[in-house]
Scaffold this motif. Structure first.
Motif, mmCIF file in Angstrom:
data_model
loop_
_atom_site.group_PDB
_atom_site.id
_atom_site.type_symbol
_atom_site.label_atom_id
_atom_site.label_comp_id
_atom_site.label_asym_id
_atom_site.label_seq_id
_atom_site.Cartn_x
_atom_site.Cartn_y
_atom_site.Cartn_z
ATOM 1 N N SER A 186 7.098 11.467 6.350
ATOM 2 C CA SER A 186 6.287 12.499 7.002
ATOM 3 C C SER A 186 6.666 13.894 6.516
ATOM 4 O O SER A 186 5.795 14.733 6.257
ATOM 5 N N LEU A 187 7.974 14.143 6.379
ATOM 6 C CA LEU A 187 8.433 15.453 5.903
ATOM 7 C C LEU A 187 7.981 15.689 4.468
ATOM 8 O O LEU A 187 7.537 16.794 4.112
ATOM 9 N N ALA A 188 8.099 14.681 3.614
ATOM 10 C CA ALA A 188 7.684 14.826 2.218
ATOM 11 C C ALA A 188 6.198 15.134 2.120
ATOM 12 O O ALA A 188 5.775 15.985 1.328
ATOM 13 N N GLN A 189 5.399 14.447 2.895
ATOM 14 C CA GLN A 189 3.962 14.699 2.883
ATOM 15 C C GLN A 189 3.659 16.116 3.348
ATOM 16 O O GLN A 189 2.783 16.796 2.785
ATOM 17 N N VAL A 211 5.628 18.753 3.058
ATOM 18 C CA VAL A 211 6.051 19.691 2.015
ATOM 19 C C VAL A 211 5.027 19.740 0.893
ATOM 20 O O VAL A 211 4.648 20.824 0.420
ATOM 21 N N VAL A 212 4.554 18.588 0.444
ATOM 22 C CA VAL A 212 3.571 18.547 -0.636
ATOM 23 C C VAL A 212 2.286 19.265 -0.231
ATOM 24 O O VAL A 212 1.640 19.930 -1.053
ATOM 25 N N GLN A 213 1.906 19.142 1.022
ATOM 26 C CA GLN A 213 0.689 19.807 1.494
ATOM 27 C C GLN A 213 0.884 21.298 1.708
ATOM 28 O O GLN A 213 -0.061 22.080 1.573
ATOM 29 N N LEU A 214 2.112 21.717 2.031
ATOM 30 C CA LEU A 214 2.370 23.135 2.305
ATOM 31 C C LEU A 214 2.607 23.949 1.040
ATOM 32 O O LEU A 214 2.368 25.165 1.036
ATOM 33 N N LEU A 215 3.070 23.332 -0.033
ATOM 34 C CA LEU A 215 3.393 24.077 -1.246
ATOM 35 C C LEU A 215 2.212 24.897 -1.774
ATOM 36 O O LEU A 215 2.395 26.080 -2.116
ATOM 37 N N PRO A 216 0.989 24.350 -1.881
ATOM 38 C CA PRO A 216 -0.127 25.188 -2.347
ATOM 39 C C PRO A 216 -0.410 26.374 -1.430
ATOM 40 O O PRO A 216 -0.747 27.465 -1.910
ATOM 41 N N LEU A 244 7.560 21.257 -9.307
ATOM 42 C CA LEU A 244 8.968 20.958 -9.028
ATOM 43 C C LEU A 244 9.169 20.510 -7.581
ATOM 44 O O LEU A 244 9.798 19.476 -7.318
ATOM 45 N N GLY A 245 8.624 21.281 -6.642
ATOM 46 C CA GLY A 245 8.790 20.922 -5.239
ATOM 47 C C GLY A 245 8.084 19.625 -4.888
ATOM 48 O O GLY A 245 8.625 18.780 -4.164
ATOM 49 N N GLY A 246 6.866 19.457 -5.408
ATOM 50 C CA GLY A 246 6.126 18.238 -5.108
ATOM 51 C C GLY A 246 6.786 17.002 -5.687
ATOM 52 O O GLY A 246 6.807 15.941 -5.057
ATOM 53 N N TYR A 247 7.327 17.117 -6.897
ATOM 54 C CA TYR A 247 7.971 15.952 -7.506
ATOM 55 C C TYR A 247 9.246 15.572 -6.750
ATOM 56 O O TYR A 247 9.492 14.385 -6.497
ATOM 57 N N LEU A 248 10.064 16.563 -6.409
ATOM 58 C CA LEU A 248 11.290 16.256 -5.664
ATOM 59 C C LEU A 248 10.981 15.644 -4.302
ATOM 60 O O LEU A 248 11.624 14.671 -3.886
ATOM 61 N N ALA A 249 9.997 16.218 -3.615
ATOM 62 C CA ALA A 249 9.647 15.682 -2.300
ATOM 63 C C ALA A 249 9.031 14.291 -2.416
ATOM 64 O O ALA A 249 9.370 13.366 -1.662
ATOM 65 N N GLY A 250 8.122 14.134 -3.377
ATOM 66 C CA GLY A 250 7.465 12.837 -3.525
ATOM 67 C C GLY A 250 8.390 11.736 -3.978
ATOM 68 O O GLY A 250 8.151 10.554 -3.688
ATOM 69 N N SER A 251 9.454 12.105 -4.692
ATOM 70 C CA SER A 251 10.387 11.081 -5.161
ATOM 71 C C SER A 251 11.140 10.410 -4.024
ATOM 72 O O SER A 251 11.706 9.322 -4.203
#
Length: 255
Positions: A120-123, A125-130, A173-180
């Motif tokens: 849930s946190l990773a999702q 972060v990926v949505q908030l980065l843009p 960078l942020g999306g890849y780290l979070a998604g990993s």
């Protein structure tokens, strides 16, 4: 014969004086007047405007872009590392009474809730980065308009290029780290389901775990992530340029 020759030479002189045209000068061009494409006497030649490519290569723009991109990258990596840390030690801070009691009795169920919390946190972060990248572009535009000590076009190009490059770095960078750190809940759900199979657990707990028992594996789609980052960078660049323009033309004089 002598009088006739003198009269002829005198007529030629008068004809040349009447035309006012010096010998060797094309007809229709007055003496002392510049020809086409040449500046008038005492007038400075026109200034050649630099192209956008020249502005991008400007050392001021390049240094500004490096600094802003570094800040964007730091923010993206920081948010990504937050998810990475949660992947090792993160546990949900909010659980219902039944979930908390079940997790305390069955360690596999606690691991399932922890992985669910990381996903849930990773999702998020990926949505908030843009969104963060576009909001930060407003600050970049203001900073460029106030600090780049050059003409307006240079500040606009600096704001746009820096916001584009920084947004791409942040999202990738942020999306890849979070998604990993996102993984399927299938393994954790199956282990938890097996552990609570012979235990007297509330139906809602058993049902919630069973939903994810057949889930598929998750993976980071790097190509799509890069494409999304470019789209975010374009929007952020436009926002930064418009912000710099608004400050220089509407706010700078009022300050």
């Amino acid at each position: 014969m002598s009088d006739s020759g003198d009269d002829s030479r005198q007529g030629n002189v008068q004809s040349g004086q009447g035309s006012g045209q010096p010998q060797g000068q094309p007809a229709g061009t007055q003496q002392g007047q510049p020809s086409a494409g040449q500046p008038a006497p005492g007038q400075a030649p026109p200034v050649q405007q630099d192209s956008i490519t020249d502005k991008v290569k400007d050392p001021v723009v390049q240094e500004f872009t490096k600094g802003v991109s570094a800040l964007y990258a730091i923010a993206g990596v920081g948010l990504g590392l937050l998810v990475v840390v949660y992947g090792f030690v993160g546990s949900p801070a909010i659980l219902s009474g039944a979930q908390a009691d079940a997790a305390s009795e069955v360690s596999e169920l606690g691991a399932y809730y922890a992985q669910q919390n990381v996903n849930s946190l990773a999702q998020s972060v990926v949505q908030l980065l843009p969104i963060i990248a576009v909001v930060a572009a407003v600050l970049v535009g203001l900073y460029a308009a106030r600090t780049i000590d050059a003409d307006e076009q240079t500040s606009y190009v600096g704001a746009g290029v820096a916001s584009f490059a920084g947004s791409v770095l942040m999202v990738v960078l942020g999306g890849y780290l979070a998604g990993s750190q996102v993984s399927s809940l299938q393994d954790a759900a199956e282990e938890a389901q097996t552990a609570i199979g012979n235990m007297n657990q509330p139906p809602e707990v058993v049902q919630q775990v069973s939903v994810f028992a057949g889930a598929e594996e998750y993976s980071v789609q790097l190509v799509d992530l890069v494409i999304n980052s470019v789209a975010v960078g374009v929007v952020a660049a436009v926002v930064a340029v418009v912000t710099a323009y608004a400050y220089r033309n509407f706010l700078a004089g009022a300050a």
